[in-house]
Design a protein around this motif. Structure first.
Motif, short mmCIF file in Angstrom:
data_model
loop_
_atom_site.label_atom_id
_atom_site.label_comp_id
_atom_site.label_asym_id
_atom_site.label_seq_id
_atom_site.Cartn_x
_atom_site.Cartn_y
_atom_site.Cartn_z
N GLN A 1 -10.97 2.49 -7.36
CA GLN A 1 -12.11 1.70 -6.91
C GLN A 1 -12.60 0.72 -7.96
O GLN A 1 -13.05 -0.39 -7.64
N ASN B 1 -7.79 -0.10 -3.49
CA ASN B 1 -7.95 0.93 -2.48
C ASN B 1 -7.63 2.32 -3.03
O ASN B 1 -7.97 3.33 -2.42
N GLU C 1 -5.63 -6.09 2.84
CA GLU C 1 -6.53 -5.05 3.32
C GLU C 1 -7.48 -4.67 2.19
O GLU C 1 -7.37 -3.62 1.56
N ASN C 2 -8.44 -5.56 1.95
CA ASN C 2 -9.39 -5.39 0.85
C ASN C 2 -10.75 -5.86 1.34
O ASN C 2 -10.92 -7.03 1.70
N GLU C 3 -11.71 -4.94 1.36
CA GLU C 3 -12.98 -5.27 2.00
C GLU C 3 -13.72 -6.42 1.33
O GLU C 3 -14.43 -7.18 2.00
N ARG D 1 0.83 -1.21 0.00
CA ARG D 1 0.00 0.00 0.00
C ARG D 1 0.87 1.26 0.00
O ARG D 1 0.58 2.23 -0.71
N PHE E 1 -11.80 -3.09 -8.09
CA PHE E 1 -12.52 -4.11 -7.30
C PHE E 1 -13.22 -5.13 -8.19
O PHE E 1 -13.53 -6.23 -7.75
#
Length: 349
Positions: free
Chosen positions: A114, A111, A187-189, A88, A117
């Motif tokens: 967008q 992140n 760290e990826n929702e 990151r 994704f």
């Protein structure tokens, strides 16, 4: 941030020389990198994986081509093993024109962009040929490239290290087997949502901290391509590798748009050609090492479990809601181009 303090110290003299030469962007790696920083334009590549990985194969091939065909105008310095910070942090540095180019998992770059994704929709691809088809689809590349441009990043192209798979200390054949399992994710929702939908407890953690976390039992399991499970020796701390193949490991190579735009047209062409040479080297590397990597895992005593189509279909059904979530947050143009590419592959096969 530690990385920014490091960069500020490491690049002070280099940036001064760069400005005197009338160049924009780039960093000089000094003795720690592959390269000496003697060209008019200094091109830095940072990635977080080891020196025997697909990322490094790309970087070395790119360096050789660009330095030769720019007639010495560009020097390429390579920083593997997260020398310049976490994934990151490095993407942010590229965005700010502090580092020229990086490769990270798509999930990290989402992140910042967008629309990226869209590649995290689980269980989209049945095989690697379908993944490669989408990586080469011009309609998809154009749509995604526009999104990267808006974030001051240039999407140079994609490589792929196969599918992300699960490793754990218990065998897994169904979603019920991962219920309550603490799984390290990026760290990826939407990666986290995928594992939550399967009943697991996803925990984001920096890549360079993962081996210790597995060793100490901070996490029960992790998910990565087999190449990284081998090069980072995660198999030493896990009894099973389960081929869930839940997400293809797209690796977007991104560079500073500011730096690229500052190059003369003829050097932009050299860089573009170098990207394609690097991509081919990456594909050749993964093809040449896949069987050997699997053998390393098995020889260690870690069992590789290949799930049946019927078993995989249960995982896909349980995570269908994640695809709907992603559709709501990405641009219709990107989503439609992505789905059109997937459908075109299916129609042709």
């Amino acid at each position: 941030m530690k990385m920014k303090k490091f960069l500020a110290l490491a690049m002070t003299s280099t940036l001064a020389l760069t400005l005197l030469a009338g160049c924009g962007g780039g960093t000089d790696g000094g003795d720690s990198a592959e390269g000496g920083g003697t060209g008019q334009y200094v091109f830095s590549i940072a990635h977080s994986t080891a020196e025997d990985t697909t990322d490094q194969a790309f970087a070395l091939a790119f360096k050789e081509y660009v330095e030769e065909h720019s007639n010495g105008a560009i020097t390429v310095n390579i920083y593997p093993n997260a020398q310049l910070g976490s994934d990151r942090e490095v993407v942010e540095a590229v965005q700010n024109n502090e580092i020229t180019m990086t490769a990270t998992a798509n999930a990290v770059q989402a992140n910042f962009v967008q629309d990226a994704f869209v590649l995290d929709i689980p269980f989209t691809f049945d095989d690697i040929d379908a993944v490669k088809y989408t990586m080469e689809d011009q309609g998809f590349l154009d749509a995604m490239g526009a999104s990267y441009d808006a974030a001051n990043l240039r999407l140079a192209g994609y490589t792929c290290t196969g599918f992300r798979v699960l490793s754990s200390n218990v065998p897994v054949h169904s979603p019920d087997d991962v219920k309550g399992m603490t799984i390290r994710t990026m760290e990826n929702e939407y990666h986290m949502e995928t594992w939550r939908a399967l009943g697991a407890n996803p925990t984001p953690l920096a890549f360079n901290e993962l081996y210790t976390a597995l060793q100490q039992g901070t996490v029960d399991a992790q998910e990565n391509p087999i190449e990284l499970i081998v090069t980072q020796k995660f198999y030493e701390q896990q009894d099973y590798v389960i081929e869930t193949n839940h997400v293809a490991q797209f690796i977007p190579w991104v560079m500073s748009k500011t730096f690229y735009d500052s190059l003369p047209a003829e050097l932009q062409t050299v860089v573009d050609e170098g990207i394609q040479v690097g991509r081919q080297a990456a594909f050749d590397h993964i093809d040449a090492t896949d069987s050997a990597n699997r053998q390393v895992v098995e020889d260690s005593g870690t069992e590789i479990i290949t799930l049946t189509p019927e078993e995989l279909s249960v995982f896909a059904e349980r995570t269908a809601s994640v695809g709907e979530m992603i559709k709501e947050v990405v641009s219709p143009s990107v989503y439609d181009a992505y789905m059109a590419s997937c459908e075109a592959y299916q129609a042709s096969h």
